[in-house]
Design an enzyme around this catalytic site. Structure first.
Site, short mmCIF file in Angstrom:
data_model
loop_
_atom_site.label_atom_id
_atom_site.label_comp_id
_atom_site.label_asym_id
_atom_site.label_seq_id
_atom_site.Cartn_x
_atom_site.Cartn_y
_atom_site.Cartn_z
N ALA A 61 -0.83 1.65 1.60
CA ALA A 61 0.16 2.60 1.11
C ALA A 61 -0.21 2.94 -0.33
O ALA A 61 -0.98 2.21 -0.97
CB ALA A 61 1.54 1.97 1.17
N GLY A 100 -1.23 -1.05 4.60
CA GLY A 100 -0.87 0.04 5.52
C GLY A 100 -2.07 0.55 6.30
O GLY A 100 -1.91 1.12 7.39
N GLU A 103 -2.24 -1.63 9.13
CA GLU A 103 -1.04 -1.38 9.96
C GLU A 103 -1.18 -0.11 10.78
O GLU A 103 -0.76 -0.05 11.94
CB GLU A 103 0.20 -1.32 9.06
CG GLU A 103 0.54 -2.70 8.50
CD GLU A 103 1.72 -2.68 7.54
OE1 GLU A 103 1.66 -1.89 6.57
OE2 GLU A 103 2.68 -3.41 7.78
N GLU A 123 -0.64 -7.47 0.92
CA GLU A 123 0.61 -7.09 0.27
C GLU A 123 1.19 -8.19 -0.62
O GLU A 123 1.79 -7.91 -1.66
CB GLU A 123 1.65 -6.68 1.32
CG GLU A 123 1.48 -5.27 1.88
CD GLU A 123 0.54 -5.22 3.08
OE1 GLU A 123 -0.22 -6.19 3.29
OE2 GLU A 123 0.56 -4.22 3.81
C1 3H9 Z 1 0.93 -1.47 1.46
O1 3H9 Z 1 0.05 -1.01 2.09
C2 3H9 Z 1 2.37 -1.57 1.95
C3 3H9 Z 1 2.51 -1.37 3.43
O2 3H9 Z 1 2.44 -2.62 4.09
C4 3H9 Z 1 3.86 -0.82 3.78
C5 3H9 Z 1 4.21 0.50 3.24
C6 3H9 Z 1 5.50 1.01 3.77
N1 3H9 Z 1 -2.67 2.81 -3.89
O3 3H9 Z 1 -9.76 -1.57 -7.22
P1 3H9 Z 1 -10.56 -0.35 -7.57
C7 3H9 Z 1 -6.82 2.90 -6.91
S1 3H9 Z 1 0.72 -2.01 -0.14
C8 3H9 Z 1 -2.92 3.54 -4.98
O4 3H9 Z 1 -11.04 -0.23 -8.96
P2 3H9 Z 1 -12.60 -1.25 -5.78
C9 3H9 Z 1 -6.98 2.00 -8.13
O5 3H9 Z 1 -5.82 2.00 -8.91
C10 3H9 Z 1 -0.99 -1.74 -0.46
N2 3H9 Z 1 -4.06 3.44 -5.69
O6 3H9 Z 1 -11.78 -0.16 -6.57
C11 3H9 Z 1 -8.15 2.67 -8.82
O7 3H9 Z 1 -7.65 3.81 -9.49
P3 3H9 Z 1 -8.35 4.33 -10.83
C12 3H9 Z 1 -1.84 -2.74 0.19
C13 3H9 Z 1 -4.96 2.56 -5.30
O8 3H9 Z 1 -13.65 -0.55 -5.05
C14 3H9 Z 1 -9.02 3.14 -7.64
O9 3H9 Z 1 -8.14 3.18 -6.52
N3 3H9 Z 1 -3.22 -2.54 -0.26
C15 3H9 Z 1 -4.75 1.75 -4.18
O10 3H9 Z 1 -12.98 -2.38 -6.68
C16 3H9 Z 1 -10.16 2.23 -7.34
O11 3H9 Z 1 -9.67 0.90 -7.18
C17 3H9 Z 1 -3.73 -3.21 -1.28
O12 3H9 Z 1 -3.09 -4.07 -1.87
C18 3H9 Z 1 -3.55 1.90 -3.46
N4 3H9 Z 1 -3.29 1.17 -2.36
O13 3H9 Z 1 -11.57 -1.86 -4.73
C19 3H9 Z 1 -5.13 -2.86 -1.66
N5 3H9 Z 1 -5.83 0.94 -4.02
O14 3H9 Z 1 -9.76 4.66 -10.45
C20 3H9 Z 1 -5.21 -2.60 -3.13
C21 3H9 Z 1 -6.68 1.25 -5.00
O15 3H9 Z 1 -7.53 5.48 -11.24
N6 3H9 Z 1 -6.53 -2.11 -3.55
N7 3H9 Z 1 -6.17 2.23 -5.77
O16 3H9 Z 1 -8.25 3.16 -11.78
C22 3H9 Z 1 -7.59 -2.90 -3.63
O17 3H9 Z 1 -7.57 -4.08 -3.32
C23 3H9 Z 1 -8.86 -2.29 -4.14
O18 3H9 Z 1 -8.51 -1.17 -4.91
C24 3H9 Z 1 -9.84 -1.83 -3.04
C25 3H9 Z 1 -11.01 -1.06 -3.72
C26 3H9 Z 1 -10.40 -3.09 -2.36
C27 3H9 Z 1 -9.18 -0.93 -2.05
#
Ligand code: 3H9
Length: 656
Positions: A61, A100, A103, A123
């Site tokens: 999400a 998500g 999911e 999450e």
């Molecule tokens: C969820 O899904 C809830 C659901 O269960 C239910 C909903 C109803 N959203 O980490 P990076 C941005 S909760 C918005 O440097 P990497 C990040 O801020 C979510 N932005 O890259 C950054 O922005 P900027 C569950 C996001 O390659 C850019 O992307 N998911 C999100 O080292 C690059 O990120 C997670 O908890 C997001 N979800 O790693 C995953 N994700 O360039 C969270 C990233 O402006 N994310 N951004 O600074 C991660 O673990 C890592 O970002 C990922 C990429 C592994 C995806």
């Protein structure tokens, strides 16, 4: 944000394209819901492949939306819409499916994956639980025992594990979308398997739940999300899919709106902003292949270990053979301990040690790209090291000092090539602690600064730029934190009560216990040095203890007694006697008030540090506290708390 649609005969391919991580933002959810309607209305389409553009399938999400109220269309409703689609949907996962992202894949009829792709529900890192059926659909697909570690313990499943457990139906070698379309065609000739929601799930019984509960409660260290994720999963197993989904959603929404999730989101974005300062965009870092570390004490060994853990060859330099032997033995012990704890293999431990060359003297460092000095915290000693290094190394060798207090301008004063000089302040144990304060001199070249940030990224550290002042960001705040703790003490609040309050807040130990562990003498010597320089530094309670020989755990006593062989603090009659003349009449103070006083003192100093330009942002101050000083992550940091006024007693305006 775009949603691409391609037709391959009877198969539609829908590609999510929302850089950088294809987050399921409101507009993306709305576009997907419209797409589901459109494809349902197209009688020529018999299956839909859902793929992601770029380096991963879906990162979850859109976390940035979580500071506001949930907006329609909600993800759970979109997933129900996909499940109800006339033609089956097939998730084609590459890179990662997170939160998500997993999911939405679970709501599809089938899942195919590229080799090496990974599935996770992280999450709980954000203080929430999966909010779109992850706690319900996953156990129905792969069983409770395999699902619990993913839902509540951050376990990721790679494509092979996902295939083995039944999460994935096929691994596609070669181009993913082509393979997914072929898979879809094959499946048209078979009866549809039941949706995850319609599958049965076996309750593993009370003993399993009890053990899982205990394990998760222990590992989550007071964070509320992991046990609640388990609870939602269990509720669905015992009361059915719909009941489980309701409990999951209710818990998700409650946590999402809470303080802990807000703090963790704030840190998520702060941690991602920290390695990329705006003024260094477009400044390429220099290549760092050969690194020298000067000093085989605790800091030098920790820094060398951190460098080796990142795969960099290291030359460790000491001034004599016995010192070098001690340093190398300590370094070997670090890798052996990691192997014993199962963090690395025995072979990896040997390989890490094999990449270290121990040398006596500085000559062997002449060809290094970077030399990090970690010798005794003494100006003259450090100056002598750099004078020699400057004469040996070319002017393109970056010279870094790991000083924790001394002004780097004095350390590098008069050296050839000041533009290659910088402070890199690691925190002990340097192979573990994530924080790296980066302290440029006025002359430091942008490329050298960019190299420091790049090095931090390679070492897996959180870099924070600090200006020059006594103690930089972290130790300067620490001084005020300790001073406020001592002020409370003088007001009659027992030090054990202060420690207990801070432990209750989430620190692993209170301010006095921490001093006992680190040793009271370092700060004492620092104050004594200031006194020698003619500065007015009032006598502290810590000074009284050090003068009485109580330097902390290492001397068997500091603020507390440590009977031989224990690390458990015991109340000390001697301390009571030594400090009696200093302390006011004993006074009870509620724990929240103690916490508020100490956090307010930290936040006030943090604000002064920002006002002086020593730190760039409140986020940087909070990253320093969380990653260098054990501030509880779920609380965000002193600046976060002060801004949100979530702790009673923190002044609404931070005094400057
Ligand atoms: C969820 O899904 C809830 C659901 O269960 C239910 C909903 C109803 N959203 O980490 P990076 C941005 S909760 C918005 O440097 P990497 C990040 O801020 C979510 N932005 O890259 C950054 O922005 P900027 C569950 C996001 O390659 C850019 O992307 N998911 C999100 O080292 C690059 O990120 C997670 O908890 C997001 N979800 O790693 C995953 N994700 O360039 C969270 C990233 O402006 N994310 N951004 O600074 C991660 O673990 C890592 O970002 C990922 C990429 C592994 C995806």
């Amino acid at each position: 944000m775009t949603l691409h649609l391609e037709r391959h005969g009877e198969i539609a391919v829908v590609t999510l394209d929302n850089p950088p991580v294809n987050a399921l933002s409101r507009t993306m959810r709305a576009a997907l819901a419209d797409m589901a309607d459109r494809l349902d209305g197209d009688a020529g389409i018999r299956a839909v492949v859902l793929a992601g553009a770029g380096r991963l399938f879906v990162g979850g999400a859109d976390i940035a939306e979580f500071d506001g109220p949930p907006q329609e269309p909600h993800l759970p409703d979109l997933l129900a819409r996909i499940e109800a689609a006339r033609a089956p949907w097939i998730a084609a996962v590459h890179g990662m499916a997170l939160g998500g992202g997993t999911e939405i894949a679970l709501a599809c009829r089938y899942r195919v994956a590229a080799p090496g792709s990974r599935f996770g529900l992280p999450e709980v890192n954000l203080g929430i639980i999966p909010g779109s059926g992850g706690t319900q659909r996953l156990p129905r697909l792969i069983g409770v025992e395999a699902a619990v570690p993913v839902v509540a313990e951050k376990r990721m499943l790679d494509a092979t594990e996902a295939l083995g457990s039944g999460l994935v139906d096929r691994i596609i070698d070669g181009p993913l979308v082509v393979g997914a379309v072929d898979f879809a065609r094959d499946m048209l000739n078979h009866p549809l398997p039941p949706l995850a929601r319609d599958r049965s799930v076996t309750d593993p019984g009370p003993a399993y739940w009890q053990a899982a509960e205990a394990r998760i409660a222990k590992a989550s260290k007071g964070q509320s999300a992991p046990p609640l994720a388990l609870l939602a999963l269990r509720h669905g197993v015992q009361h059915g899919f719909e009941a489980g989904l309701r409990q999951e959603r209710e818990t998700f929404l409650r946590l999402r709106a809470g303080d802990e999730a807000a703090a963790l989101r704030y840190l998520f974005f702060a941690e991602r902003a920290a390695p990329r300062p705006a003024d260094l965009r477009g400044t390429p870092p220099r290549a760092v292949a050969r690194v020298g570390v000067v000093g085989g004490g605790t800091m030098g060994v920790g820094i060398a270990a951190a460098l080796r853990n990142a795969g960099l060859p290291v030359i460790l330099s000491e001034r004599d053979q016995p010192g070098l032997e001690r340093g190398l033995t300590a370094l070997r012990a670090v890798f052996d301990a990691a192997a014993q704890r199962g963090l690395i293999s025995d072979e990896a431990a040997s390989a890490r040690m094999a990449g270290v060359r121990g040398v006596v003297g500085l000559e062997a460092l002449a060809d290094c790209d970077l030399v990090i000095e970690a010798v005794f915290e003494d100006l003259a000693v450090k100056q002598a090291v750099f004078k020699t290094l400057a004469s040996l190394c070319g002017t393109d060798t970056i010279l870094a000092t790991n000083t924790s207090y001394i002004d780097p301008r004095q350390i590098f004063n008069g050296l050839r090539g000041p533009e290659r000089c910088i402070g890199l302040h690691f925190f002990s144990p340097a192979q573990v602690m994530k924080l790296m304060e980066i302290i440029p001199l006025p002359e430091t070249a942008p490329a050298v600064l960019a190299t420091a940030f790049d090095l931090a990224a390679n070492l897996g550290k959180v870099p924070v730029r600090a200006g020059i002042c006594d103690g930089f960001i972290g130790n300067r705040i620490l001084k005020h934190y300790r001073a406020e703790a001592e002020a409370l003490l003088r007001e009659g609040v027992p030090h054990a009560a202060i420690d207990a309050a801070m432990r209750g807040f989430g620190y692993a130990m209170g301010p006095f216990e921490m001093q006992d562990m680190a040793g009271l003498d370092i700060a004492f010597l620092h104050r004594e040095a200031a006194r020698l320089r003619g500065e007015t530094v009032p006598e502290t309670a810590g000074d009284i203890l050090v003068r009485a020989g109580r330097k902390g755990q290492k001397t068997g006593g500091g603020w507390y007694d440590y009977p031989t062989g224990t690390r458990a603090p015991q109340p000390s009659d001697e301390v009571a006697r030594l400090l009696a003349p200093l302390l006011g009449p004993a006074r009870a103070m509620p724990a929240e008030q103690i916490v508020a006083r100490l956090i307010a003192a930290m936040a006030a100093e943090g604000q002064r540090i920002i006002d002086e330009g020593i730190a760039s942002t409140p986020q940087d101050v909070d990253l320093v506290e969380v990653h260098g000083y054990g501030f509880p992550r779920g609380k965000g940091g002193p600046m976060f708390l002060a801004a949100r006024k979530t702790i009673t007693g923190i002044p609404t305006r931070i005094p400057t």
